[in-house]
Scaffold this active site. Sequence first.
Site, PDB file in Angstrom:
ATOM      1  N   LYS A 242       0.819  -1.215   0.000  1.00 22.76           N
ATOM      2  CA  LYS A 242       0.000   0.000   0.000  1.00 22.76           C
ATOM      3  C   LYS A 242       0.856   1.270   0.000  1.00 22.76           C
ATOM      4  CE  LYS A 242      -4.157  -1.959   2.115  1.00 22.76           C
ATOM      5  NZ  LYS A 242      -5.073  -1.935   3.287  1.00 22.76           N
ATOM      6  N   HIS A 267      -2.091  -3.344  -4.721  1.00 22.71           N
ATOM      7  CA  HIS A 267      -1.173  -3.358  -3.576  1.00 22.71           C
ATOM      8  C   HIS A 267      -0.599  -4.758  -3.331  1.00 22.71           C
ATOM      9  CE1 HIS A 267      -4.544  -4.991  -1.127  1.00 22.71           C
ATOM     10  NE2 HIS A 267      -3.606  -5.386  -0.288  1.00 22.71           N
TER      11      HIS A 267
END
Length: 378
Positions: A242, A267
């Site tokens: 992330k 992510h």
Amino acid sequence: MRRSCRVKNRQKRGLITNGSDIRQVESIGDLEELTEVEELDEIASSLSPHLDISDLNTSSMLAHTVLPCAVIDETLHVRWANPAFFSFFTDSSPGVGLGKLLSPTLSAEAATLLLAELRSKELHYSTKKGLYLPSKLKLPVELNLLFSPVRKKESKEVPEFWIMMVDDVTHEHRTLLRGTFLSLLEASKLKDNDTGYHIKRVGEYARLLATSMGDDSAFSEQVTPGFIDDIYFLAPMHDVGKIGTPDDILNKEGPLDAREWIIMKEHTINGAYILNSYPNIMAKQIALHHHERWDGNGYPYSLAGDMIPLAARIVTVCDVYDALRMKRSYKDPIPHETSCSIILQGAGTQFDPAIIAHFKKLRDRFAEVHDHFDDEFS
């Protein structure tokens, strides 16, 4: 007193030698111990013409050093070792072959290469090897093995014996490696609204599940003490990717639209890329696959069943449970019992049913971990 027999037929020991030519026949430092083993004082006496020390058993240089040390012969068998060596290799004995002692890492091919290096004049009949030794019963260890020739001064002959010193670098290497990746984890926390306690809890949950599974014959071959230690450290890094997710998407209040959801899913791939340099593939597997589903409807690759790496399947359960329990900008926290019901209902669809069986047994322990590391009160 028993005396060990000198190996006369080297083909039987797995070697054919012709000058500097060495090739593998069957094995070197084989899995069998020498049929007869000398007493330590006889070993010291038999080796003394080759050594610059008069008695291996009383020499402070070898016998009393804290480093595990051994004398090995040209068939890669231990002919003498100090007390520190036998304390470190608790299953060893005089006469054991390195192939057995360092199994499965030192294969027959690797042993052949090692002996070739030890007999190499260009390398001054010495070498250094780094080895990783896995274990089903204890944590794996990382060793540096240093080999030095044992010979008369100024001798030009190829040595018959070598001193092997063993340096256990497990703690130093692991501390340095994990310190580096913990810094990366701290950086990722600056990007995400998930708290540090969420990350901590996922690691604790993963260790609970893995420990229980290690006692299950269906998983015990794979879930070793090393596996448990690794997943405890690596599970908190599941969302490290992330770091590459835009802030407006990562911290959006409310549900994501279709375009934002596509970006958010990336992510997993970003995390696998970031953790690709970690020496244990488990790190990459967790980051890449912790959003896969048992029924094949997850992402990024829609893997199903056992195609999903075991560590990722464990972390999936832990991450979902904690996400349910957490307060978000778009939802209130879900109570423990309700969260457990949702998890149990997902067995066979979202989650590996065999792992959920262990979760069911540990559900109260999950609640204890959550309450201990509660965001509101910690």
